[in-house]
Motif scaffolding. Sequence first.
Motif, PDB file in Angstrom:
ATOM      1  N   TYR A 165      -0.196  -7.055   2.479  1.00 30.23           N
ATOM      2  CA  TYR A 165      -0.702  -7.441   3.793  1.00 30.23           C
ATOM      3  C   TYR A 165      -2.060  -8.094   3.549  1.00 30.23           C
ATOM      4  CZ  TYR A 165       2.446  -4.291   6.487  1.00 30.23           C
ATOM      5  OH  TYR A 165       3.507  -3.652   7.079  1.00 30.23           O
ATOM      6  N   TYR A 166      -2.188  -9.363   3.854  1.00 30.77           N
ATOM      7  CA  TYR A 166      -3.439 -10.051   3.557  1.00 30.77           C
ATOM      8  C   TYR A 166      -3.743 -11.097   4.628  1.00 30.77           C
ATOM      9  CZ  TYR A 166      -6.553 -13.518   1.544  1.00 30.77           C
ATOM     10  OH  TYR A 166      -7.569 -14.403   1.372  1.00 30.77           O
ATOM     11  N   LEU A 226       1.377   0.182  10.919  1.00 32.70           N
ATOM     12  CA  LEU A 226       1.431  -0.367   9.574  1.00 32.70           C
ATOM     13  C   LEU A 226       1.684   0.785   8.615  1.00 32.70           C
ATOM     14  CD1 LEU A 226      -1.632  -2.714  10.004  1.00 32.70           C
ATOM     15  CD2 LEU A 226       0.770  -3.287  10.282  1.00 32.70           C
ATOM     16  N   PHE A 255      -3.557  -4.066   0.968  1.00 32.85           N
ATOM     17  CA  PHE A 255      -3.912  -4.182   2.375  1.00 32.85           C
ATOM     18  C   PHE A 255      -5.346  -4.693   2.388  1.00 32.85           C
ATOM     19  CE2 PHE A 255      -4.915  -2.784   6.691  1.00 32.85           C
ATOM     20  CZ  PHE A 255      -3.755  -3.129   7.360  1.00 32.85           C
ATOM     21  N   ASN A 277      -7.579  -7.579   6.757  1.00 34.91           N
ATOM     22  CA  ASN A 277      -6.785  -7.636   7.978  1.00 34.91           C
ATOM     23  C   ASN A 277      -7.597  -7.063   9.137  1.00 34.91           C
ATOM     24  OD1 ASN A 277      -3.941  -8.268   6.755  1.00 34.91           O
ATOM     25  ND2 ASN A 277      -4.716  -6.542   5.564  1.00 34.91           N
ATOM     26  N   LEU A 302      -3.036   2.602  10.222  1.00 26.91           N
ATOM     27  CA  LEU A 302      -2.619   2.381   8.834  1.00 26.91           C
ATOM     28  C   LEU A 302      -2.171   3.704   8.240  1.00 26.91           C
ATOM     29  CD1 LEU A 302      -2.414   0.694   6.211  1.00 26.91           C
ATOM     30  CD2 LEU A 302      -4.814   1.260   5.788  1.00 26.91           C
ATOM     31  N   VAL A 349      -7.136  -1.353  -0.864  1.00 27.68           N
ATOM     32  CA  VAL A 349      -7.429  -1.395   0.570  1.00 27.68           C
ATOM     33  C   VAL A 349      -8.867  -1.880   0.688  1.00 27.68           C
ATOM     34  CG1 VAL A 349      -7.494  -0.101   2.727  1.00 27.68           C
ATOM     35  CG2 VAL A 349      -5.874   0.550   0.940  1.00 27.68           C
ATOM     36  N   ASN A 371     -10.864  -4.405   5.497  1.00 27.92           N
ATOM     37  CA  ASN A 371     -10.074  -4.375   6.724  1.00 27.92           C
ATOM     38  C   ASN A 371     -10.928  -3.867   7.879  1.00 27.92           C
ATOM     39  OD1 ASN A 371      -7.283  -4.932   5.533  1.00 27.92           O
ATOM     40  ND2 ASN A 371      -7.964  -3.170   4.339  1.00 27.92           N
TER      41      ASN A 371
END
Length: 729
Positions: A489-490, A504, A520, A523, A538, A554, A557
Amino acid sequence: MALRLGLGYGRRRSVAGGGPAPVPLIASVNAEGWSAEYAVPGDLPAFVTTLPSEMGPDGGSPKTVSVMRAGYDATGATAAYAESRIITKRKRQVYPNYTLATTATVALDDYVYSTDVIAGVTNNSTETSPKPIAAWVMPSRQLVGNSVHWELIAFHRDFRSNRQVACVRVRANDGTTQTAWQTVAATVISTLCEDANPVEAYAGDLDVSALATGAFWLEAEVYPWIGGAASVLKSEDLWAASASPREFTRRYFHRDTALAAAPPLAYVKNGGSDSTGVWSTNAATALATPFATVAGATSAITNATRGTASKTGTGARIRLVDNTASNSGTNGTSFPQGGAGIVIERAPGTARADAVMNFAGSLRLGLTCSVAGLEPHMTFYDVSLGRSVNTQKFYGESGTPIGLQFWNARITDTAGGQYQQNGNGYFFGVVFTNTIHWLGAGTGTQIRITRGVTADLNTTQIEPWIVIGSNLSRISAASATDPTKGVIYYANRFLLMNAYGPALAISAGAIGDVMTGIVFVQNLAEIIGGHANGAPGLRISSDNQFGDTVHTIVAHNTITGCSGTGRSNLFYDEGATTNNRRKHRLMRCVGNIHAQLNTKADIYVGGGLGMTDEAPNRTGQLAYSHGVGSEGEFSISCSADSSSTGGGFSPLYPGRRASLGTSLSVNNDPLFVDNKSMTSATDYGTGGGDYHLQGGSPARNRVLARGLAFDLGGAARPTSGLDASGAYT
């Protein structure tokens, strides 16, 4: 070569002719790689026996250990990097003695690998630098002349210098001849497709003029900053292992300079005729004798008088002149292609909104591919599609699924239900109206990439393999057809998330599964609420899930919300049975804004589940709980047990320069420019906010580890000093 590095701490010994030499602060690194044995236990400062304290003052001069690390440089050559591992605190004991420190074991801020060297210290680490996590992010199966454009994204936990990896290199191969490697170290903002958010990628244009006419493939190698030969990711290794086309393996094209200059053309328009339409390499000839439907055009391509039999379907282009109907039918003959598939595009002079392929029924074109191991492909480029009946579908053949690429397309679907059978979807710059079931996994199908998509999902699912550069509203839970393959997820904005379901969710699917490679990164999750203490924003291996995670990144975000709504549930090792113990390794959590930060392991199992006999075995997240790989973490609310650190739901130490909320009702406000997310249990958001940070935001100046050149809006990230937490610099 062993290095003599003066550390300036600990007792000293005399060395002939050299005066006193430093004794390393640690005697050995433990097998788990993130803890070490303090060299002189009697010298442990008294204040470190209080668990929440750090060894050194945060932002001051903490105690460090110098490490020499093997790795690669921007050319792909081997290199060595000097880094400092920070001693953060004493490692705690496990349940029931979790309030006590171990005698002499200290936690480090990040892993020491088996290939690292610390002068005077025994390195017992069994951890090695993992391979990067990468994906091709451009359409493939295209007809090209003497040049091919490529793009990929890559991630690794040991990022530095505003880049995730040291470099990538790509070459083309026709099975006999290979081009020279093209090495790229710097990233750019891609302009390949109509992304909803800027996508930072490694990209290049490769000269393939030396290759033979016919199918060829691209292969790539990705070099991490830190690691040895086993840490280099190679697409050919995955190809040899028969990896799915979804994974980072070969990408095929077809080289034919003559055909690229004059491909076979067919036009489709209202008033055309499938019985008299003609294919031609001359656009005027083809336009003068159009077909009525896409199915009619594909059926005729091998016709002796109206087709181009010698060309077959390789690189053939069907041009839509207007809003066409009756696009249905089944080809009675095989429609073969080579390394390039058929392209459906708008006719020159026709606007995209007017070049519409409407379904009238199912479309089964009988596509086949002459290249061993490849599925046939269709690409819908710069057109619109319309679908209104659930039974209207693309059909691939049983055992020969069709690859469907949608590139800068507009899709309106009022039907619902699965749109393909025996097919796999690739989306690049697509805007949906009423998108239901286009992006979710289906029986016998995969969504292999979702790039640059704008869609209101209306609480339906997506398949979370490669999701980048997209704006997705009202997303619901994600479900992958193979949860062990990892996800990316980017650069996405997940908007209007109402928190009624896990938005998510990433987890391995069964006991014994190992999910390797979770990304991740950068985002935005806009949590508008829906009820108090709603679902997580998340989840990475959380409540009652199974399997281990390895190499999770991660970073940067922004997850809005507050209290339990929009919370992050990360790296749990709990469950009501003894056979689902989990272990999480090589995580990296840097510069995130969380609504709430939760984790569970031995303390929770002994308290929340009351499994006191089992609790000491639930230590699979202790690295994360001790802040290993964590930096600049920020949370709006405290954890679920009203604790910032050390409770049954919270990490013992969240990493350097962290700021965690201390209340479930009073927010640790990051000061967004225009916060329209949920801000209290009864104050739901309207959505559409601006989640850049105000100048005085407490989320600023928290991140030293820099792995990105640009933020979610495309602004340059700082190359020195401290960056902000969150998706926007």
